[in-house]
Design a protein around this motif. Sequence first.
Motif, PDB file in Angstrom:
ATOM      1  N   GLN A  75       0.849  -1.180   0.000  1.00  0.00           N
ATOM      2  CA  GLN A  75       0.000   0.000   0.000  1.00  0.00           C
ATOM      3  C   GLN A  75       0.893   1.241   0.000  1.00  0.00           C
ATOM      4  OE1 GLN A  75      -2.542  -0.240   3.364  1.00  0.00           O
ATOM      5  NE2 GLN A  75      -3.919  -1.731   2.432  1.00  0.00           N
ATOM      6  N   ALA A  76       0.617   2.129  -0.911  1.00  0.00           N
ATOM      7  CA  ALA A  76       1.395   3.364  -0.973  1.00  0.00           C
ATOM      8  C   ALA A  76       0.696   4.441  -0.181  1.00  0.00           C
ATOM      9  CB  ALA A  76       1.537   3.794  -2.433  1.00  0.00           C
ATOM     10  N   LYS A  77       1.460   5.187   0.573  1.00  0.00           N
ATOM     11  CA  LYS A  77       0.898   6.279   1.335  1.00  0.00           C
ATOM     12  C   LYS A  77       0.968   7.546   0.508  1.00  0.00           C
ATOM     13  CE  LYS A  77       2.171   4.418   5.789  1.00  0.00           C
ATOM     14  NZ  LYS A  77       2.901   4.622   7.041  1.00  0.00           N
ATOM     15  N   GLN A  78      -0.118   8.279   0.483  1.00  0.00           N
ATOM     16  CA  GLN A  78      -0.137   9.531  -0.278  1.00  0.00           C
ATOM     17  C   GLN A  78       0.131  10.694   0.674  1.00  0.00           C
ATOM     18  OE1 GLN A  78      -3.943   9.734  -2.178  1.00  0.00           O
ATOM     19  NE2 GLN A  78      -3.304   8.411  -3.859  1.00  0.00           N
ATOM     20  N   LYS A  79       0.897  11.636   0.196  1.00  0.00           N
ATOM     21  CA  LYS A  79       1.146  12.814   0.997  1.00  0.00           C
ATOM     22  C   LYS A  79      -0.055  13.728   0.903  1.00  0.00           C
ATOM     23  CE  LYS A  79       6.144  12.716   0.563  1.00  0.00           C
ATOM     24  NZ  LYS A  79       7.345  13.418   0.162  1.00  0.00           N
ATOM     25  N   GLY A  80      -0.494  14.227   1.989  1.00  0.00           N
ATOM     26  CA  GLY A  80      -1.710  15.012   1.987  1.00  0.00           C
ATOM     27  C   GLY A  80      -1.600  16.416   2.374  1.00  0.00           C
TER      28      GLY A  80
END
Length: 80
Positions: A75-80
């Motif tokens: 799972q890739a984490k998205q920068k928010g």
Amino acid sequence: MGSFSIWHWLIVLLIVVMVFGTKKLKNIGSDLGQAVKGFKDGMKDGAAPEQPATPPAAQVTQQAASEPSTTIDVQAKQKG
């Protein structure tokens, strides 16, 4: 002096044979023949209809079902 007679060409041929020798001329002739043959074969291959690069989807799913999976899900984490 526009065209040469047969005697001019024979003298030129004799000089060329004396300078290069018959073996060298034979090798040059065979190399030239192989190059022309390779060019013709390349033109034939280029004129042939190309096959699709990817297999049909049905074959891909059959291969995927028969082979064990070597992929890892991450799972890739998205920068928010």
